[in-house]
Write an enzyme that holds these catalytic residues in place. Structure first.
Site, PDB file in Angstrom:
ATOM      1  N   ASN A  51       1.129  -1.550  -0.067  1.00  0.00           N
ATOM      2  CA  ASN A  51       0.643  -0.040  -0.124  1.00  0.00           C
ATOM      3  C   ASN A  51       1.227   1.572  -0.112  1.00  0.00           C
ATOM      4  O   ASN A  51       1.014   1.647   1.139  1.00  0.00           O
ATOM      5  CB  ASN A  51      -1.186  -0.135   1.273  1.00  0.00           C
ATOM      6  CG  ASN A  51      -1.989   1.258   1.204  1.00  0.00           C
ATOM      7  OD1 ASN A  51      -1.953   1.625   0.229  1.00  0.00           O
ATOM      8  ND2 ASN A  51      -2.448   1.406   2.488  1.00  0.00           N
ATOM      9  N   TRP A  52       1.270   2.409  -1.214  1.00  0.00           N
ATOM     10  CA  TRP A  52       1.670   3.022  -1.412  1.00  0.00           C
ATOM     11  C   TRP A  52       1.052   4.580  -0.714  1.00  0.00           C
ATOM     12  O   TRP A  52       2.004   5.509  -0.285  1.00  0.00           O
ATOM     13  CB  TRP A  52       2.196   2.998  -3.087  1.00  0.00           C
ATOM     14  CG  TRP A  52       2.856   2.173  -2.998  1.00  0.00           C
ATOM     15  CD1 TRP A  52       4.020   1.291  -2.648  1.00  0.00           C
ATOM     16  CD2 TRP A  52       3.330   1.796  -4.692  1.00  0.00           C
ATOM     17  NE1 TRP A  52       4.655   0.497  -3.194  1.00  0.00           N
ATOM     18  CE2 TRP A  52       4.016   1.349  -4.819  1.00  0.00           C
ATOM     19  CE3 TRP A  52       2.934   2.618  -6.039  1.00  0.00           C
ATOM     20  CZ2 TRP A  52       4.793   0.551  -6.423  1.00  0.00           C
ATOM     21  CZ3 TRP A  52       3.442   2.295  -7.179  1.00  0.00           C
ATOM     22  CH2 TRP A  52       4.331   1.132  -7.495  1.00  0.00           C
ATOM     23  N   LYS A  53       0.511   3.963  -0.574  1.00  0.00           N
ATOM     24  CA  LYS A  53      -0.740   5.488   0.579  1.00  0.00           C
ATOM     25  C   LYS A  53      -0.815   6.690  -0.499  1.00  0.00           C
ATOM     26  O   LYS A  53      -0.156   6.432  -2.150  1.00  0.00           O
ATOM     27  CB  LYS A  53      -0.450   5.718   1.572  1.00  0.00           C
ATOM     28  CG  LYS A  53       0.098   4.417   2.344  1.00  0.00           C
ATOM     29  CD  LYS A  53      -0.329   4.345   3.931  1.00  0.00           C
ATOM     30  CE  LYS A  53       0.065   3.474   4.842  1.00  0.00           C
ATOM     31  NZ  LYS A  53      -0.407   3.321   6.248  1.00  0.00           N
ATOM     32  N   HIS A  91      -9.845   1.084   5.264  1.00  0.00           N
ATOM     33  CA  HIS A  91      -8.799   1.240   5.704  1.00  0.00           C
ATOM     34  C   HIS A  91      -8.537   3.075   6.690  1.00  0.00           C
ATOM     35  O   HIS A  91      -9.355   3.743   7.256  1.00  0.00           O
ATOM     36  CB  HIS A  91      -7.261   1.353   4.336  1.00  0.00           C
ATOM     37  CG  HIS A  91      -6.067   1.699   5.225  1.00  0.00           C
ATOM     38  ND1 HIS A  91      -5.443   2.745   6.444  1.00  0.00           N
ATOM     39  CD2 HIS A  91      -5.039   1.274   5.199  1.00  0.00           C
ATOM     40  CE1 HIS A  91      -4.153   2.529   6.158  1.00  0.00           C
ATOM     41  NE2 HIS A  91      -4.092   1.476   5.643  1.00  0.00           N
ATOM     42  N   GLU A 138      -5.844  -4.460  11.323  1.00  0.00           N
ATOM     43  CA  GLU A 138      -4.605  -3.482  10.507  1.00  0.00           C
ATOM     44  C   GLU A 138      -4.924  -2.924  12.196  1.00  0.00           C
ATOM     45  O   GLU A 138      -6.231  -1.408  11.401  1.00  0.00           O
ATOM     46  CB  GLU A 138      -4.605  -2.468   9.536  1.00  0.00           C
ATOM     47  CG  GLU A 138      -4.320  -3.472   8.549  1.00  0.00           C
ATOM     48  CD  GLU A 138      -3.334  -2.254   7.790  1.00  0.00           C
ATOM     49  OE1 GLU A 138      -2.822  -2.807   6.696  1.00  0.00           O
ATOM     50  OE2 GLU A 138      -3.982  -1.903   6.587  1.00  0.00           O
ATOM     51  N   SER A 187       2.798  -1.307  10.675  1.00  0.00           N
ATOM     52  CA  SER A 187       4.591  -1.521  11.295  1.00  0.00           C
ATOM     53  C   SER A 187       5.195  -3.079  10.110  1.00  0.00           C
ATOM     54  O   SER A 187       5.641  -3.267  10.707  1.00  0.00           O
ATOM     55  CB  SER A 187       4.688  -0.967  12.354  1.00  0.00           C
ATOM     56  OG  SER A 187       4.841   0.377  12.294  1.00  0.00           O
ATOM     57  N   GLY A 239       2.684  -1.260   4.245  1.00  0.00           N
ATOM     58  CA  GLY A 239       2.900   0.678   4.087  1.00  0.00           C
ATOM     59  C   GLY A 239       4.283   0.431   3.736  1.00  0.00           C
ATOM     60  O   GLY A 239       4.641   0.276   2.621  1.00  0.00           O
TER      61      GLY A 239
END
Ligand code: 13P
Length: 266
Positions: free
Chosen positions: A11-13, A96, A168, A219, A240
């Site tokens: 997930n590159w956000k 999310h 998460e 994390s 992430g």
């Protein structure tokens, strides 16, 4: 029937522009071997999805949207729909924690998005997890139960087969980036996964609860990948910041492949 592959999602956000995303994919596709025991999914920003969909080898990677609006079309300035994402992505994140907590998405938005994804042949990855306050007050189980009941309302057993759940813990997301990542204790992860599966069992029965794919995120680094994947019932990871560098993400994929094939031999 849900696949028994380990699902590893980057997930590159809101990171990597078009040029950086294309270079990343070019680099990663040269390094990554196709392993039958893992499925690799990239979730770039909406802006880069279409160009990456033309560049990607779908045998190697699948694509996921980070967000979309639940209506199929209409006067919704600034939004994109699951209908428009059809054929471009195979998966989409829904609910999310950053959508829930920064953009105030509620259970109604989330259940509408889950349904919209399924209607458009996209597998939703429904994210659930408790805040630090809820964690400290032993509310993890209740939060997970409520978020699953809210997000899955109106979903049939057949449709559930297409859904992935990601646990998460909000307090572990983007926490301690770099030198001191937060390590969520195995007992905490196990307890949360039991809460997910017990609620799925309550809503859809035992078979559904055994077969649904459940991922861990928060994390995750190369150092923790093997530990999380070794926990019973963990079917993959949502990564992430550690996925933002192609070399680091490739290392994570190699570790995931080794632990998936070691688990098969057990
Ligand atoms: P980090 O790995 O940066 O903590 O993010 C986890 C996450 O939110 C993945 O969706």
């Amino acid at each position: 029937m849900a696949s028994d592959k380990k699902l590893i999602i980057a997930n590159w956000k809101m990171n990597l522009d078009m040029h950086e995303a294309s270079l990343y994919l070019h680099k990663l596709s040269k390094m990554v071997k196709v392993h039958r025991d893992i499925e690799v999914v990239l979730a770039p920003t909406s802006l880069t999805l279409q160009s990456l969909s033309l560049q990607v080898n779908l045998k190697q990677f699948k694509l996921a949207a980070q967000n979309f609006y639940w209506r199929d079309s209409g006067p919704y300035t600034g939004e994109i729909s699951a209908t428009q994402l059809r054929g471009i992505v195979q998966y989409a994140l829904v609910g999310h924690s950053e959508r829930r907590h920064v953009f105030n998405e509620n259970d109604k938005d989330i259940r509408n998005k889950v349904a919209a994804a399924i209607r458009n042949n996209i597998r939703p990855i429904l994210c659930v997890g408790e805040t630090a306050w809820e964690h400290a007050n032993n509310e993890t189980r209740d939060v997970i139960h409520d978020q699953l009941a809210g997000g899955l309302a109106n979903i049939t057993s057949e449709e559930l087969d297409k859904i992935v759940i990601a646990y998460e813990p909000v307090w572990a997301i983007s926490a301690g980036q770099g030198s001191t990542p937060v390590n969520v204790l195995p007992d905490d992860v196990q307890m949360a996964f039991q809460a997910v599966r017990s609620q799925i069992k309550h809503l859809y029965g035992e078979k559904a609860s055994d077969s649904i794919q459940v991922l861990y995120g928060g994390s995750v680094t190369g150092d923790s990948v093997a530990d999380y994947l070794a926990l019973p019932g963990v079917n993959g990871l949502l990564v992430g910041w550690a996925s933002l560098n192609a070399n680091t993400f490739n290392e994570i994929l190699e570790i995931a492949h080794k632990s998936a094939s070691a688990k098969k031999k057990d």
